[in-house]
Design a protein around this motif. Sequence first.
Motif, PDB file in Angstrom:
ATOM      1  N   PHE A 116      -2.966  -7.061  -4.903  1.00 32.55           N
ATOM      2  CA  PHE A 116      -4.101  -6.997  -3.974  1.00 32.55           C
ATOM      3  C   PHE A 116      -3.642  -6.470  -2.617  1.00 32.55           C
ATOM      4  N   SER A 117      -3.125  -5.252  -2.627  1.00 27.64           N
ATOM      5  CA  SER A 117      -2.607  -4.636  -1.410  1.00 27.64           C
ATOM      6  C   SER A 117      -2.708  -3.125  -1.546  1.00 27.64           C
ATOM      7  N   PRO A 118      -2.464  -2.387  -0.462  1.00 26.86           N
ATOM      8  CA  PRO A 118      -2.500  -0.916  -0.553  1.00 26.86           C
ATOM      9  C   PRO A 118      -1.434  -0.345  -1.476  1.00 26.86           C
ATOM     10  N   LEU A 119      -0.443  -1.164  -1.871  1.00 27.26           N
ATOM     11  CA  LEU A 119       0.622  -0.661  -2.734  1.00 27.26           C
ATOM     12  C   LEU A 119       0.091  -0.228  -4.093  1.00 27.26           C
ATOM     13  N   TRP A 120      -0.910  -0.957  -4.609  1.00 22.58           N
ATOM     14  CA  TRP A 120      -1.430  -0.636  -5.927  1.00 22.58           C
ATOM     15  C   TRP A 120      -2.106   0.737  -5.906  1.00 22.58           C
ATOM     16  N   GLY A 121      -1.596   1.627  -6.732  1.00 22.07           N
ATOM     17  CA  GLY A 121      -2.122   2.983  -6.792  1.00 22.07           C
ATOM     18  C   GLY A 121      -1.446   3.951  -5.851  1.00 22.07           C
ATOM     19  N   MET A 122      -0.490   3.494  -5.041  1.00 21.20           N
ATOM     20  CA  MET A 122       0.195   4.371  -4.081  1.00 21.20           C
ATOM     21  C   MET A 122       1.278   5.179  -4.794  1.00 21.20           C
ATOM     22  N   ARG A 123       1.168   6.502  -4.747  1.00 20.32           N
ATOM     23  CA  ARG A 123       2.142   7.352  -5.433  1.00 20.32           C
ATOM     24  C   ARG A 123       3.461   7.436  -4.690  1.00 20.32           C
ATOM     25  N   ARG A 124       3.415   7.471  -3.382  1.00 17.07           N
ATOM     26  CA  ARG A 124       4.635   7.589  -2.579  1.00 17.07           C
ATOM     27  C   ARG A 124       4.642   6.550  -1.481  1.00 17.07           C
ATOM     28  N   LEU A 125       5.772   5.861  -1.346  1.00 19.86           N
ATOM     29  CA  LEU A 125       5.930   4.916  -0.253  1.00 19.86           C
ATOM     30  C   LEU A 125       6.192   5.690   1.038  1.00 19.86           C
ATOM     31  N   PRO A 126       5.835   5.118   2.187  1.00 20.54           N
ATOM     32  CA  PRO A 126       5.987   5.837   3.461  1.00 20.54           C
ATOM     33  C   PRO A 126       7.429   6.234   3.730  1.00 20.54           C
ATOM     34  N   CYS A 127       7.605   7.306   4.487  1.00 20.50           N
ATOM     35  CA  CYS A 127       8.926   7.791   4.893  1.00 20.50           C
ATOM     36  C   CYS A 127       9.131   7.545   6.389  1.00 20.50           C
TER      37      CYS A 127
ATOM     38  N   MET B 122      12.487   2.137   1.387  1.00 19.85           N
ATOM     39  CA  MET B 122      11.270   2.373   2.166  1.00 19.85           C
ATOM     40  C   MET B 122      11.328   1.663   3.510  1.00 19.85           C
ATOM     41  N   ARG B 123      11.701   0.413   3.516  1.00 27.95           N
ATOM     42  CA  ARG B 123      11.651  -0.317   4.784  1.00 27.95           C
ATOM     43  C   ARG B 123      12.723   0.164   5.745  1.00 27.95           C
ATOM     44  N   GLN B 124      13.874   0.647   5.242  1.00 26.28           N
ATOM     45  CA  GLN B 124      14.875   1.224   6.130  1.00 26.28           C
ATOM     46  C   GLN B 124      14.345   2.506   6.785  1.00 26.28           C
ATOM     47  N   ARG B 125      13.556   3.262   6.054  1.00 30.84           N
ATOM     48  CA  ARG B 125      13.023   4.520   6.594  1.00 30.84           C
ATOM     49  C   ARG B 125      11.991   4.283   7.687  1.00 30.84           C
ATOM     50  N   VAL B 126      11.145   3.276   7.514  1.00 31.25           N
ATOM     51  CA  VAL B 126      10.022   3.107   8.437  1.00 31.25           C
ATOM     52  C   VAL B 126      10.351   2.225   9.629  1.00 31.25           C
ATOM     53  N   CYS B 127      11.475   1.515   9.579  1.00 25.05           N
ATOM     54  CA  CYS B 127      11.808   0.605  10.684  1.00 25.05           C
ATOM     55  C   CYS B 127      12.413   1.379  11.852  1.00 25.05           C
ATOM     56  N   PRO B 128      11.979   1.130  13.093  1.00 22.40           N
ATOM     57  CA  PRO B 128      12.628   1.741  14.259  1.00 22.40           C
ATOM     58  C   PRO B 128      14.106   1.349  14.293  1.00 22.40           C
ATOM     59  N   PRO B 129      15.006   2.278  14.572  1.00 23.14           N
ATOM     60  CA  PRO B 129      16.442   1.976  14.541  1.00 23.14           C
ATOM     61  C   PRO B 129      16.839   0.779  15.388  1.00 23.14           C
TER      62      PRO B 129
END
Length: 441
Positions: A430-441, A369-376
Motif C-alpha cells: 500500500f505505497s507508491p512502490l507497487w507498480g514502480m518500474r524504476r526506483l529514484p536515482c 536506492m537510498r544511497q542515491r537519493v540521500c544528500p551526502p
Amino acid sequence: MGLENVRPASTSESDPMPDVRPDDSTDVAAPDRSLWHDGDFLRYWAGQGVSQLGASVGRIALPVLAVSVLDATAFQVGLLDAVQFAAFLLIGLPAGAWVDRWRKRRTMIVADVVRALAMLAIPVLGWAGALDFWHLLAVAAVVGTATVFFDVGYQSFVPILVPAGRVADANGKLEATAQVARLGGPGIGGVLLSVISVPVLFVAEAVGYLVSAIALTTVRDRERRPDPPEQASLVGQIRAGLSFVVRHPLIGRITTATGISNFFSTLAATLYPLLVLRELALGAPAFGLVMTMGAVGGVLGATLAARVGDRVGEGTALPLTMLASAVVMALMPLSVAMPTAWSQIAVLCVAEFGFSALVLVYNVLQVSMRQRVCPPVLLGRMNASIRCLVWGVMPIGALLGGWLGGAIGIVPTMVIGVVGAATACLPLFFSPLWGMRRLPC
C-alpha cells in the motif's frame, strides 16, 4: 536471518558532496570506468571478502559454543542474540552523528581492530579453561558496539570510494562477495568443528577483521575531514537524520516494513540453532551445510537483483520479495514434520536457500536506492537512523523469542515469527512502490 543486513556486506549519489570532497590531488575514476581498474576499490573489496569469510567461519561457532558446549537455555540464546544487536538500539543514532564528523575509513579501521581483539578473548579463555557464558555476552557486547560504527562508516564510505555511476555496481560486487564468503564459511566451520575445538574458530574471525583493517590502510583516502555540521547540538544532528528517513515517502515505508520483518524474523531466528542442534539433533556439520545453502541463495539473489528489478519492476520487487521470504521461512518450523534426518536437512536447505536469495534481492535494490537519493551530508546519519530502527528491534525480538521458546516451545514460537514476518509486506503493497518500474536515482 532478517533484512537490512547488507554490509556487511551489506551496501550513491550524483550530487556534489559538501562534507566529503574528493582530494584534488587524487585521480578519481570516471563514471564509466570499470571498477576492475580501480585499485583502491579492489583492495577494499579484497579486504572485505577475507573479513566476511572469517566472520562466516566464526558465526557458526557462537551458537554451537553456546548450545552444545555451554548448554545454554532458550532464554540464554535469546539473551546472547539480543546483546549482539543491542548497540544498534542504544547508540545507533548518536553513532551516525559522530561518524558524520569523522573520517569513515579511519573509523572502520579502529572498529576492525577492536572486534579482532574482542574475538581473540574467546579462544584465550577457552584454552585457559575459564570460559563461561557471561564471557560470550561481554564479547558480543563489545563486538556489537564496534560493528555499529563500522557499519555506519561502511555504508557511507562506498559513495566516497567510487564514482556515483558505479555505486550500485560496487554494492553488488561487495554483496556477492559477502555471500560467497557465507557460502564457504559455514561449511568450513562445520568441517573444522569435527577436528578442532569450538573456540579456535573465533581466531578465524579475528584474523578476518585484522585483514580488513590492513586493507583499509592501503586504500587512498579520497575523503577530507568533514565540515562542521549545520546543527550545533548532537540532538539536532540526530533529528536531521531521523527526519529525512521518516519523511521520505519511499525510505520511510521501506524502513517500517524492514523493521517489522526483522522483529518477527529474529523471533524465529533466535531459536533456529536450538531447532537444528537440539530439537532435530542434526549436529554441527548439518547446521553448517544448511547455512552454506543459505549463502548459495544469497549469491544468486545478489547476482540476479538487477534482473529481477528489470523483470517485475524495482519498486514492485520489494513487497513481492518481502512476502515470498516469509512464505519460504515457514519451511523451517515445518521441517519437524519430515520423517527422516535427511529429509529435514533437505527442507531446511531449501528454506535457507530461498530465504537468503529473496532477502538479497530486496536489500541490494533498496540500499542502492537510498544511497542515491540521500544528500551526502546526511549519509552517516541516514544509515545510522535506519539501522537503529530496523536492527534496534532485533534485541527485543531475540529476548521475546528466547522467553517464548522456553514458555510455549521452539516450533510454536517460530510459527509466530513467520506469521508476523508475512505482515511486513503490507506497508510496501500500500505505497507508491507497487507498480514502480524504476526506483529514484
